[in-house]
Motif scaffolding. Sequence first.
Motif, PDB file in Angstrom:
ATOM      1  N   VAL A 116       0.823  -1.204   0.000  1.00 24.63           N
ATOM      2  CA  VAL A 116       0.000   0.000   0.000  1.00 24.63           C
ATOM      3  C   VAL A 116       0.866   1.266   0.000  1.00 24.63           C
ATOM      4  O   VAL A 116       0.350   2.371  -0.183  1.00 24.63           O
ATOM      5  N   GLY A 117       2.165   1.101   0.166  1.00 22.26           N
ATOM      6  CA  GLY A 117       3.061   2.240   0.263  1.00 22.26           C
ATOM      7  C   GLY A 117       2.943   3.261  -0.859  1.00 22.26           C
ATOM      8  O   GLY A 117       2.834   4.466  -0.595  1.00 22.26           O
ATOM      9  N   PRO A 118       2.940   2.844  -2.141  1.00 19.54           N
ATOM     10  CA  PRO A 118       2.813   3.833  -3.222  1.00 19.54           C
ATOM     11  C   PRO A 118       1.526   4.648  -3.149  1.00 19.54           C
ATOM     12  O   PRO A 118       1.525   5.843  -3.476  1.00 19.54           O
ATOM     13  N   MET A 119       0.417   4.038  -2.714  1.00 20.55           N
ATOM     14  CA  MET A 119      -0.826   4.793  -2.564  1.00 20.55           C
ATOM     15  C   MET A 119      -0.704   5.804  -1.431  1.00 20.55           C
ATOM     16  O   MET A 119      -1.136   6.967  -1.573  1.00 20.55           O
ATOM     17  N   LEU A 120      -0.110   5.398  -0.319  1.00 19.26           N
ATOM     18  CA  LEU A 120       0.090   6.332   0.786  1.00 19.26           C
ATOM     19  C   LEU A 120       1.038   7.453   0.381  1.00 19.26           C
ATOM     20  O   LEU A 120       0.844   8.613   0.774  1.00 19.26           O
ATOM     21  N   ASP A 121       2.062   7.114  -0.405  1.00 24.26           N
ATOM     22  CA  ASP A 121       2.980   8.150  -0.899  1.00 24.26           C
ATOM     23  C   ASP A 121       2.224   9.192  -1.724  1.00 24.26           C
ATOM     24  O   ASP A 121       2.452  10.399  -1.582  1.00 24.26           O
ATOM     25  N   ARG A 122       1.341   8.723  -2.577  1.00 25.44           N
ATOM     26  CA  ARG A 122       0.577   9.651  -3.416  1.00 25.44           C
ATOM     27  C   ARG A 122      -0.333  10.524  -2.557  1.00 25.44           C
ATOM     28  O   ARG A 122      -0.438  11.736  -2.792  1.00 25.44           O
ATOM     29  N   MET A 123      -0.970   9.924  -1.563  1.00 26.90           N
ATOM     30  CA  MET A 123      -1.813  10.718  -0.671  1.00 26.90           C
ATOM     31  C   MET A 123      -0.996  11.797   0.030  1.00 26.90           C
ATOM     32  O   MET A 123      -1.416  12.950   0.136  1.00 26.90           O
ATOM     33  N   ARG A 124       0.169  11.420   0.515  1.00 26.77           N
ATOM     34  CA  ARG A 124       1.036  12.379   1.213  1.00 26.77           C
ATOM     35  C   ARG A 124       1.534  13.470   0.272  1.00 26.77           C
ATOM     36  O   ARG A 124       1.494  14.668   0.618  1.00 26.77           O
ATOM     37  N   ASP A 125       1.967  13.099  -0.914  1.00 28.89           N
ATOM     38  CA  ASP A 125       2.632  14.044  -1.808  1.00 28.89           C
ATOM     39  C   ASP A 125       1.668  14.954  -2.554  1.00 28.89           C
ATOM     40  O   ASP A 125       1.999  16.103  -2.856  1.00 28.89           O
ATOM     41  N   GLU A 126       0.456  14.453  -2.845  1.00 28.92           N
ATOM     42  CA  GLU A 126      -0.481  15.219  -3.668  1.00 28.92           C
ATOM     43  C   GLU A 126      -1.668  15.779  -2.885  1.00 28.92           C
ATOM     44  O   GLU A 126      -2.394  16.635  -3.405  1.00 28.92           O
ATOM     45  N   HIS A 127      -1.864  15.325  -1.651  1.00 32.67           N
ATOM     46  CA  HIS A 127      -3.064  15.716  -0.889  1.00 32.67           C
ATOM     47  C   HIS A 127      -2.657  16.057   0.547  1.00 32.67           C
ATOM     48  O   HIS A 127      -2.771  15.233   1.449  1.00 32.67           O
ATOM     49  N   PRO A 128      -2.179  17.274   0.749  1.00 31.94           N
ATOM     50  CA  PRO A 128      -1.591  17.635   2.046  1.00 31.94           C
ATOM     51  C   PRO A 128      -2.555  17.664   3.215  1.00 31.94           C
ATOM     52  O   PRO A 128      -2.112  17.708   4.365  1.00 31.94           O
ATOM     53  N   SER A 129      -3.874  17.611   2.977  1.00 28.33           N
ATOM     54  CA  SER A 129      -4.823  17.605   4.091  1.00 28.33           C
ATOM     55  C   SER A 129      -4.955  16.230   4.739  1.00 28.33           C
ATOM     56  O   SER A 129      -5.569  16.115   5.804  1.00 28.33           O
ATOM     57  N   VAL A 130      -4.403  15.200   4.124  1.00 32.44           N
ATOM     58  CA  VAL A 130      -4.496  13.859   4.707  1.00 32.44           C
ATOM     59  C   VAL A 130      -3.676  13.806   5.988  1.00 32.44           C
ATOM     60  O   VAL A 130      -2.500  14.180   6.014  1.00 32.44           O
ATOM     61  N   ARG A 131      -4.306  13.344   7.068  1.00 36.39           N
ATOM     62  CA  ARG A 131      -3.651  13.274   8.378  1.00 36.39           C
ATOM     63  C   ARG A 131      -3.637  11.860   8.962  1.00 36.39           C
ATOM     64  O   ARG A 131      -3.036  11.629  10.013  1.00 36.39           O
ATOM     65  N   GLY A 132      -4.297  10.951   8.309  1.00 35.78           N
ATOM     66  CA  GLY A 132      -4.360   9.591   8.821  1.00 35.78           C
ATOM     67  C   GLY A 132      -5.216   8.741   7.907  1.00 35.78           C
ATOM     68  O   GLY A 132      -5.637   9.190   6.831  1.00 35.78           O
ATOM     69  N   ILE A 133      -5.488   7.516   8.337  1.00 36.09           N
ATOM     70  CA  ILE A 133      -6.247   6.551   7.537  1.00 36.09           C
ATOM     71  C   ILE A 133      -7.302   5.897   8.415  1.00 36.09           C
ATOM     72  O   ILE A 133      -7.087   5.654   9.605  1.00 36.09           O
ATOM     73  N   ARG A 134      -8.472   5.617   7.811  1.00 38.30           N
ATOM     74  CA  ARG A 134      -9.420   4.720   8.438  1.00 38.30           C
ATOM     75  C   ARG A 134      -9.727   3.598   7.453  1.00 38.30           C
ATOM     76  O   ARG A 134     -10.103   3.854   6.317  1.00 38.30           O
ATOM     77  N   ARG A 135      -9.548   2.376   7.905  1.00 38.74           N
ATOM     78  CA  ARG A 135      -9.952   1.198   7.139  1.00 38.74           C
ATOM     79  C   ARG A 135     -10.908   0.433   8.043  1.00 38.74           C
ATOM     80  O   ARG A 135     -10.495  -0.236   8.995  1.00 38.74           O
ATOM     81  N   ILE A 136     -12.216   0.579   7.784  1.00 36.71           N
ATOM     82  CA  ILE A 136     -13.227  -0.027   8.650  1.00 36.71           C
ATOM     83  C   ILE A 136     -13.137  -1.545   8.586  1.00 36.71           C
ATOM     84  O   ILE A 136     -13.137  -2.139   7.505  1.00 36.71           O
ATOM     85  N   MET A 137     -13.069  -2.155   9.749  1.00 38.89           N
ATOM     86  CA  MET A 137     -13.083  -3.619   9.816  1.00 38.89           C
ATOM     87  C   MET A 137     -14.473  -4.157  10.139  1.00 38.89           C
ATOM     88  O   MET A 137     -14.789  -5.305   9.857  1.00 38.89           O
ATOM     89  N   GLU A 138     -15.327  -3.320  10.718  1.00 40.16           N
ATOM     90  CA  GLU A 138     -16.624  -3.759  11.233  1.00 40.16           C
ATOM     91  C   GLU A 138     -17.459  -4.498  10.198  1.00 40.16           C
ATOM     92  O   GLU A 138     -18.101  -5.501  10.512  1.00 40.16           O
TER      93      GLU A 138
END
Length: 292
Positions: free
Chosen positions: A99-121
């Motif tokens: 998942v690293g390349p996707m997180l890299d893109r979120m970090r580099d192109e979308h500066p408002s991202v502060r974390g992740i939620r992946r619902i398990m419920e």
Amino acid sequence: MPDFPVIDAHLHVWDQTRLRYSAFEGSPLFGRPYRVEDYQRDCGALEVEAMVFLECYADFWEGGGQYIEEIEFVEDEQKRDPRIKAIIPMAPLEWGKRVGPMLDRMRDEHPSVRGIRRIMEFDANPRQLTMSEGFIEGVNLLADYGWSFDINPNYTQMDFIREFVRHIRGVPMILDHCGKPGIRQGRIEQFREDMQYMARHPDMWVKLSDLPPYASENWTEEELRPYIEATLDAFGPERTIYAGDYPILLQSTNMTEWVDVLDRAFADLGLSAGETRKIYRDNANTFYRLGL
């Protein structure tokens, strides 16, 4: 009502003309778009300084999903209401390091991202997902980005959530909606034990949000109060964060009524003005790194 602007640490906005949300199809309440203008109207007399957007379970599939598209949609909402200071999108953390390349893109192109939620419920096998090697690896990867992780189970799943958090280090975590407790089922003793256990984790916080949907249909403050008290007893005002969970809370209450319930509980518990401000504002600013 607080005499200062609050930070709403859990806002949803969605638009079925932009993304697909199968979970909302057929719902009389949720099967339509909710935009920032709806939120502005429904806040009523509640003054909000800033909001944190949480992903809305937009459709995803094996190998892909609408992860970046949802961020882009929220960025358009930000243009009309810049009080949206942080975005917590979904990402397939179960991919582990892949998942690293996707997180890299979120970090580099979308500066408002502060974390992740992946619902398990709602997963087909929540325990298997949560305890998988890939998922644990993916959550721990968030430490490299300085990001947090929002945990979203219900009370029947807290046994493996308690096990899961033991494998996470260096990632700030927050339990959404107090773990969706079994209020109508009368599970207060389990709730107290779960909260005390989770609070022992040094990186764990709790989101005091949207309890009425898990209480009786005609819920009362007396029904909610033990759960509010148990949350504060475990996490204290230092690691408890207020949130609205708009528009999900509209199932059972509204923005101002929920705040009124909390106001009365905080007053009865003897919280100081400073402690109340931490819960309503300062803790969210710290946890989500809003810089306010």
